[in-house]
Every structure is written in structure tokens, then in C-alpha cells.
Design a protein around this motif. Structure first.
Motif, short mmCIF file in Angstrom:
data_model
loop_
_atom_site.label_atom_id
_atom_site.label_comp_id
_atom_site.label_asym_id
_atom_site.label_seq_id
_atom_site.Cartn_x
_atom_site.Cartn_y
_atom_site.Cartn_z
N LYS A 221 0.83 -1.21 0.00
CA LYS A 221 0.00 0.00 0.00
C LYS A 221 0.86 1.25 0.00
O LYS A 221 0.62 2.20 -0.76
N LEU A 222 1.91 1.25 0.84
CA LEU A 222 2.76 2.41 0.95
C LEU A 222 3.64 2.58 -0.29
O LEU A 222 3.93 3.71 -0.70
N VAL A 223 4.07 1.46 -0.87
CA VAL A 223 4.84 1.55 -2.12
C VAL A 223 3.97 2.17 -3.21
O VAL A 223 4.41 3.08 -3.94
N ASP A 224 2.73 1.73 -3.32
CA ASP A 224 1.82 2.28 -4.32
C ASP A 224 1.59 3.77 -4.09
O ASP A 224 1.58 4.57 -5.03
N ARG A 225 1.41 4.15 -2.82
CA ARG A 225 1.22 5.57 -2.50
C ARG A 225 2.45 6.37 -2.91
O ARG A 225 2.34 7.45 -3.49
N GLY A 226 3.63 5.81 -2.61
CA GLY A 226 4.86 6.50 -2.98
C GLY A 226 5.01 6.67 -4.47
O GLY A 226 5.41 7.74 -4.96
N VAL A 227 4.69 5.62 -5.21
CA VAL A 227 4.78 5.70 -6.67
C VAL A 227 3.85 6.79 -7.20
O VAL A 227 4.22 7.60 -8.07
N ARG A 228 2.64 6.84 -6.65
CA ARG A 228 1.68 7.86 -7.11
C ARG A 228 2.17 9.27 -6.77
O ARG A 228 1.93 10.21 -7.54
N TYR A 229 2.83 9.43 -5.63
CA TYR A 229 3.40 10.74 -5.29
C TYR A 229 4.47 11.14 -6.31
O TYR A 229 4.56 12.31 -6.71
N VAL A 230 5.29 10.17 -6.73
CA VAL A 230 6.34 10.45 -7.71
C VAL A 230 5.72 10.78 -9.07
O VAL A 230 6.18 11.70 -9.77
N VAL A 231 4.69 10.04 -9.46
CA VAL A 231 3.97 10.33 -10.70
C VAL A 231 3.48 11.78 -10.69
O VAL A 231 3.66 12.53 -11.65
N GLU A 232 2.86 12.15 -9.59
CA GLU A 232 2.30 13.51 -9.47
C GLU A 232 3.41 14.56 -9.47
O GLU A 232 3.27 15.63 -10.08
N GLY A 233 4.52 14.25 -8.80
CA GLY A 233 5.59 15.23 -8.69
C GLY A 233 6.38 15.45 -9.97
O GLY A 233 6.90 16.54 -10.20
N LEU A 234 6.45 14.41 -10.80
CA LEU A 234 7.28 14.50 -12.00
C LEU A 234 6.49 14.46 -13.30
O LEU A 234 7.05 14.75 -14.38
N GLY A 235 5.22 14.07 -13.23
CA GLY A 235 4.43 13.98 -14.46
C GLY A 235 4.89 12.88 -15.37
O GLY A 235 4.89 13.02 -16.60
N ILE A 236 5.31 11.74 -14.79
CA ILE A 236 5.79 10.60 -15.57
C ILE A 236 4.84 9.42 -15.42
O ILE A 236 3.87 9.49 -14.65
N SER A 237 5.14 8.34 -16.11
CA SER A 237 4.26 7.17 -16.04
C SER A 237 4.44 6.44 -14.70
O SER A 237 5.44 6.62 -14.00
#
Length: 270
Positions: free
Chosen positions: A231-247
Motif C-alpha cells: 500500500k505504501l509503495v503504491d502511495r509512494g509511486v503515485r506521489y512520484v507520478v504527481e511530482g514529475l508527471g511521468i508514467s
């Protein structure tokens, strides 16, 4: 100084055993609604504590909670959530309870009456004048807490107290008194209820504001959280997606490589 022990005054409700379940719950909820307002009145003192903590934390200081029973357990709960939520080492925010770790689950008879034990418990951690000790006691009279606070002050540490009896011995002795008058408990004297709820709210405010002040939050995101489950890994990935605008896949690779949201976003921007 004399004071009224509000935590022991009779409930505003009586004949509880004669009420049906829905009415009981409604009346409990009515009492609970008073708690946030009581906490709001203590914001100036909570502010003073957080600012003092932030200054000391930047220099390597630590936060210690001491308490007995429900109050001790709430301090331990707050402290235990800081490493996974904000990636801080376990020794930076520490909760201590009268009777030791066994008292987290099971009451230890007379442990709270030992006025010498709290300082002994604290000294295991090699206290310095950058550390802050926060005593938690709904009554404001717990010997374990009062003794620990007195010894902490003697040794030059900043102290604060969270209590539900304004003017209590704890409020009188600490440097920063956080007094929250939530009124009589629904069940007379049962401070695990409104008093405990107010303590939980205050502790949330103290530790969360502190973590924000020392840079453990970016925007509104927990960028240092431990990636300890899916759950936390998924949350982290989504934060990175939002922060960088990447896939999502690109963000996941960055996060796996760098180990934290903050580092992954920094790497992605470099």
C-alpha cells in the motif's frame, strides 16, 4: 494552589444502565463534540511547544513522552507511528509508560505511584539538554509523571505537560502547560474517553506539526515514509507520478532505485 479535579466530577448523565444503545451512543457523541473545542483553546501552548521542539530537533534533540495507563499508551502510539510515517529513527520520538512495555497491554499494579522510575527510564536514553520531556496525565497528579518532569527540569531539559485538569500539579510544574478542560466524563472518572481523545488530538498536532516544521513533508505529502508494504509503495509511486508527471512504471523504477519519494523526485528533476 487549589484546583477542581474536573476529571473526577460526576457525569452530566445518569442512570446510564436504563438507556437503550442508540441513546447511549448519541449522548457519548454529544460529549465527544466538546473535545475539539477544548483542544483549540490550547493551541497557543501547543504552538510554543512545537516551535521549541523544532529548534532543538534541528540540533539533534529528541522528544520523550512519559505517562501511565491510557496516557502512557497514547504517547507510545504517537511515538511508534513517527518512523513509518515520516522515516525518522525510532530514537528521535520515544514513548515511555509506567511499568515498562508490559504495561502497554496489561495494567501493572502501582507502577504509576513510583515517582523515581520515570527518570530512571529516561536515563537509559542518555538525556541531553536538547531533549524535551512531555508528561501526559489526565489528572495532572500521576507520581510517575510528576517525578519524571521534576527530574528533567533539574537536569536542564525543557518540559511540557498535557492534562485535563487546569491548575493541576502537572500544569504548575512544567515549562509549557497544555491544559484541556473537556468537562466531566460520560462515565464518571473514565478518562480513557474524552480526556484520552483530547490527548490523542494534541499528540497528533504536536508530532505532525513538528515533522512538517523539520522538513519531513513536501506540499502535503509524506515524502519520507517507510515503504514497508504494498500500500505504501503504491502511495509512494503515485506521489512520484504527481511530482514529475511521468508514467507509473517510470515512477516505480525511480522509487525502487532511490528508496524514498523525496530522493526519487529529486533524481527525476536532476
Amino acid at each position: 494552589m487549589s484546583y477542581t479535579k474536573i476529571t473526577e466530577t460526576p457525569s452530566n448523565h445518569d442512570n446510564l444502565e436504563q438507556l437503550d444503545t442508540a441513546v447511549l451512543l448519541q449522548k457519548m457523541n454529544e460529549e465527544d463534540k466538546k473535545v475539539a473545542d477544548a483542544v483549540a483553546l490550547a493551541i497557543p501552548q501547543i504552538t510554543e511547544l512545537v516551535d521549541a521542539l523544532a529548534e532543538r530537533f534541528e540540533k539533534g534533540g529528541r522528544l520523550f513522552y512519559i505517562g501511565a495507563g491510557t496516557s502512557g499508551r497514547l504517547g507510545i502510539l504517537d511515538a511508534s507511528e513517527i518512523p513509518p510515517t515520516y522515516g525518522m529513527p525510532h530514537e528521535r520520538v520515544v514513548g515511555l509508560i509506567a511499568g515498562g512495555d508490559i504495561a502497554i497491554r496489561k495494567s501493572v499494579e502501582h507502577a504509576e505511584d513510583d515517582s523515581q522510575q520515570a527518570w530512571s527510564d529516561l536515563m537509559v536514553h542518555e538525556m541531553t539538554d536538547l531533549d524535551v520531556v512531555v508528561g501526559i496525565a489526565a489528572s495532572g497528579t500521576t507520581p510517575y509523571v510528576l517525578g519524571g518532569i521534576a527530574d528533567a527540569k533539574k537536569n536542564g531539559l525543557l518540559t511540557a505537560g498535557i492534562t485535563n485538569n487546569p491548575g493541576s500539579p502537572l500544569a504548575e510544574v512544567v515549562d509549557i502547560p497544555i491544559e484541556m478542560n473537556v468537562g466531566p466524563e460520560f462515565v464518571t472518572g473514565s478518562t480513557r474517553m474524552k480526556s484520552g481523545t483530547s490527548q490523542k488530538l494534541a499528540l497528533n498536532m504536536i508530532s505532525t506539526a513538528l515533522m512538517i516544521r523539520i522538513g519531513r513533508v513536501k506540499g502535503n505529502k509524506m515524502v519520507h515514509m517507510q515503504l514497508s508494504n504494498n500500500k505504501l509503495v503504491d502511495r509512494g509511486v503515485r506521489y512520484v507520478v504527481e511530482g514529475l508527471g511521468i508514467s507509473y512504471d517510470e515512477a516505480e523504477q525511480l522509487l525502487q532505485k532511490h528508496g524514498s519519494v523525496k530522493e526519487a523526485i529529486a533524481a527525476g528533476k536532476s
